[in-house]
Enzyme design. Structure first.
Site, PDB file in Angstrom:
ATOM      1  N   ASP A 167       9.409   4.588   3.198  1.00 26.49           N
ATOM      2  CA  ASP A 167       8.038   4.423   2.689  1.00 26.49           C
ATOM      3  C   ASP A 167       7.886   3.245   1.745  1.00 26.49           C
ATOM      4  OD1 ASP A 167       7.365   6.835   3.997  1.00 26.49           O
ATOM      5  OD2 ASP A 167       8.083   7.969   2.280  1.00 26.49           O
TER       6      ASP A 167
ATOM      7  N   LYS B 185       7.090  -1.087   4.548  1.00 27.88           N
ATOM      8  CA  LYS B 185       7.692  -2.028   5.495  1.00 27.88           C
ATOM      9  C   LYS B 185       6.675  -2.540   6.513  1.00 27.88           C
ATOM     10  CE  LYS B 185      10.863   0.973   6.677  1.00 27.88           C
ATOM     11  NZ  LYS B 185      10.728   1.972   5.619  1.00 27.88           N
TER      12      LYS B 185
ATOM     13  N   GLY C 212       6.595   6.372   9.772  1.00 26.07           N
ATOM     14  CA  GLY C 212       5.148   6.196   9.750  1.00 26.07           C
ATOM     15  C   GLY C 212       4.847   4.875   9.081  1.00 26.07           C
ATOM     16  N   HIS C 213       4.463   3.897   9.876  1.00 29.79           N
ATOM     17  CA  HIS C 213       4.125   2.605   9.306  1.00 29.79           C
ATOM     18  C   HIS C 213       2.610   2.471   9.349  1.00 29.79           C
ATOM     19  CE1 HIS C 213       8.276   0.596  10.186  1.00 29.79           C
ATOM     20  NE2 HIS C 213       8.363   1.726   9.534  1.00 29.79           N
TER      21      HIS C 213
ATOM     22  N   GLN D 169      12.694   4.315   8.061  1.00 35.06           N
ATOM     23  CA  GLN D 169      13.247   4.997   6.882  1.00 35.06           C
ATOM     24  C   GLN D 169      13.901   3.964   5.945  1.00 35.06           C
ATOM     25  OE1 GLN D 169      14.401   6.626  10.124  1.00 35.06           O
ATOM     26  NE2 GLN D 169      12.358   7.428  10.073  1.00 35.06           N
TER      27      GLN D 169
HETATM   28  P1  IMP Z   1      14.079  13.753   9.398  1.00 35.93           P
HETATM   29  O1  IMP Z   1      14.266  12.272   9.616  1.00 35.93           O
HETATM   30  O2  IMP Z   1      12.761  14.253   9.895  1.00 35.93           O
HETATM   31  O3  IMP Z   1      15.226  14.553   9.908  1.00 35.93           O
HETATM   32  O4  IMP Z   1      14.047  13.995   7.806  1.00 35.93           O
HETATM   33  C1  IMP Z   1      15.198  13.811   7.008  1.00 35.93           C
HETATM   34  C2  IMP Z   1      14.846  13.218   5.662  1.00 35.93           C
HETATM   35  O5  IMP Z   1      14.361  11.893   5.858  1.00 35.93           O
HETATM   36  C3  IMP Z   1      13.747  13.946   4.900  1.00 35.93           C
HETATM   37  O6  IMP Z   1      13.990  13.823   3.516  1.00 35.93           O
HETATM   38  C4  IMP Z   1      12.496  13.163   5.245  1.00 35.93           C
HETATM   39  O7  IMP Z   1      11.480  13.285   4.280  1.00 35.93           O
HETATM   40  C5  IMP Z   1      13.053  11.768   5.288  1.00 35.93           C
HETATM   41  N1  IMP Z   1      12.298  10.855   6.138  1.00 35.93           N
HETATM   42  C6  IMP Z   1      12.291  10.785   7.479  1.00 35.93           C
HETATM   43  N2  IMP Z   1      11.503   9.801   7.900  1.00 35.93           N
HETATM   44  C7  IMP Z   1      10.991   9.209   6.811  1.00 35.93           C
HETATM   45  C8  IMP Z   1      10.126   8.090   6.607  1.00 35.93           C
HETATM   46  O8  IMP Z   1       9.662   7.418   7.529  1.00 35.93           O
HETATM   47  N3  IMP Z   1       9.845   7.809   5.308  1.00 35.93           N
HETATM   48  C9  IMP Z   1      10.374   8.500   4.276  1.00 35.93           C
HETATM   49  N4  IMP Z   1      11.185   9.527   4.428  1.00 35.93           N
HETATM   50  C10 IMP Z   1      11.500   9.887   5.679  1.00 35.93           C
END
Ligand code: IMP
Length: 426
Positions: free
Chosen positions: A13, A16, A40-41, A225
């Site tokens: 977040d 990017k 999520g961009h 991420q």
């Molecule tokens: P997962 O990727 O859904 O398995 O989530 C694992 C961890 O990564 C959690 O803490 C999510 O909140 C975090 N996470 C996954 N995708 C994002 C992103 O795009 N931005 C911020 N945190 C993310």
């Protein structure tokens, strides 16, 4: 050396999308190499806010071809929804604009159900995932039982393989978790139809990249991420299940390190985190609330409020190290306007001992015992959103930037000063 890798330097977040959007203007290809629709961009373009989850951010530029690479996990139904959303917004999103690597892995509806089930079982120790099925899909990939995008080329064989995996997942859902089973005929029918629609998008990803590089094309790798969510080098177990760091671009797309020209780390001018896990500079007070409110710190994918805190230079130094950063893109500097003073964590205190290095390898329990050692800098009151040259920023903002460069050893090459697409200094 035609490759630029752009990654998140914190916990995701970092904004990017904005930076990628700027770099994409000079690229021929923008490629996603890790993760799936957990990303999520958000991009604000001509007054419209578009939330991209899977499709690379280059989609807004007609000259850019967008690749979803081998290292990603793709939910076919969600990808089709996103393509339809783009087309509805007047943005062409056909197979000439988007390519899907045949080696990318697929997320089935049951992966999502299993993601929720694992999380419920962890109860108080839950990761706080986005519940998009990311972890279970990568687990099946590592267990070598998952489906890959290329299988969608043959809908009959694909439907058979989907059915077999759904049976396996149903056994987990029912026997391990006591949950309702997925409706297999319905899921198979939906995925079979999706396969027919997505087949024209398929390419041999690594081969396609190799040809493009041989032709001198500019490739921008868009990390999803952030560094601290990396499966190997992040704050395990509070991480995602893919390689978010620069090295992930090489494995996730299939090219060698010699092609890499620049590695840009995107960081917010402060720090945020979604999901659980230790966060040394977290602010649980009015200042944290203010950052959340002014910075609109709510997840693009889940809508969850983000945890907010001061900038952590220990994290940025670590990001510079594990990614080999050549430049830092600092976003949302404007959100700090109006604060009387600012703090930057320069090191941690661990029971009286000064720690300079981010302790990712030692695990989250150790990090939870560390408290930040802060340096305090003066704030500024001015609105930054119309400033387009670094030297025109308020003196205190310039000092803040210089301090970050000194603490990380990385030059700041991009500064976000407002939500508009043009509101940045480069
Ligand atoms: P997962 O990727 O859904 O398995 O989530 C694992 C961890 O990564 C959690 O803490 C999510 O909140 C975090 N996470 C996954 N995708 C994002 C992103 O795009 N931005 C911020 N945190 C993310």
């Amino acid at each position: 050396m035609p490759v630029t890798i752009l990654i998140g330097a914190q916990w995701g977040d970092e904004g990017k999308g904005r930076v990628v959007d700027d770099y994409a203007a000079r690229a021929d290809i923008v490629a996603r190499y890790n993760g799936g629709d957990n990303a999520g961009h958000t991009i604000v373009a001509e007054g419209r806010t578009l939330a991209l989850h899977l499709v690379p951010s280059g989609i807004l530029y007609p000259q850019v071809v967008n690749l979803i690479g081998a290292g990603t996990v793709v939910n076919p139904l969600r990808l089709l929804e996103e393509i339809a959303m783009l087309e509805a917004a007047g943005i062409p999103a056909g197979p000439d604009r988007i390519k899907l690597a045949a080696a990318a892995h697929l997320i089935l509806p049951t992966h999502r159900a299993l993601d929720g089930a694992h999380e419920s079982r962890l109860a108080g120790r839950a990761i706080g995932t986005t519940q998009r099925g990311i972890g279970p899909a990568y687990a099946d990939k590592a267990a070598r039982i998952n489906l890959r995008a290329g299988q969608m080329r043959d809908p009959d064989a694909f439907a058979e393989a989907v059915e077999a995996l759904l049976h396996t997942h149903n056994a987990y859902l029912e026997k391990l978790y006591g949950l309702p089973k997925a409706d297999i005929p319905q899921a198979v029918a939906a995925l079979r139809q999706a396969a027919q629609q997505l087949a024209p998008y398929l390419v041999d990803g690594a081969q396609w990249v190799a040809q493009a590089l041989a032709q001198g094309k500019q490739l921008l790798c868009e990390g999803a991420q952030g560094t601290l969510l990396d499966l190997d080098h992040g704050t395990y177990p509070y991480v995602t299940s893919s390689s978010t760091i620069a090295g992930g671009a090489l494995t996730g797309l299939g090219f060698g390190p010699g092609a890499v020209q620049a590695v840009i780390g995107v960081a917010k001018a402060y720090t945020t985190r979604v999901g659980a896990g230790p966060f040394p500079t977290e602010l649980l007070d009015e200042t944290g609330e203010r950052l959340r409110r002014i910075g609109h710190e709510y997840g693009t994918t889940t809508g969850r409020p983000r945890r907010c805190g001061w900038l952590d230079a220990v994290i940025l130094r670590y990001a510079a190290q594990v990614n080999g950063l050549t430049g830092l893109a600092l976003t949302k500097l404007d959100v700090l306007s109006g604060l009387p003073e600012l703090k930057i964590a320069v090191a941690y205190d661990y029971h009286g001992e000064r720690v300079e290095h981010f302790p990712a390898e030692w695990g989250s329990a150790l990090l939870a015992e560390m408290t930040p050692i802060y340096e305090t800098l003066p704030g500024w009151q001015e609105d930054l959103s119309l400033i387009r040259r670094r030297e025109d920023l308020p003196a205190a903002a310039q000092v803040y930037l210089q301090r970050i460069e000194a603490l990380t050893g990385v030059p700041i090459v991009f500064i976000g000063v407002g939500p508009d697409r043009e509101a940045f200094i480069r």
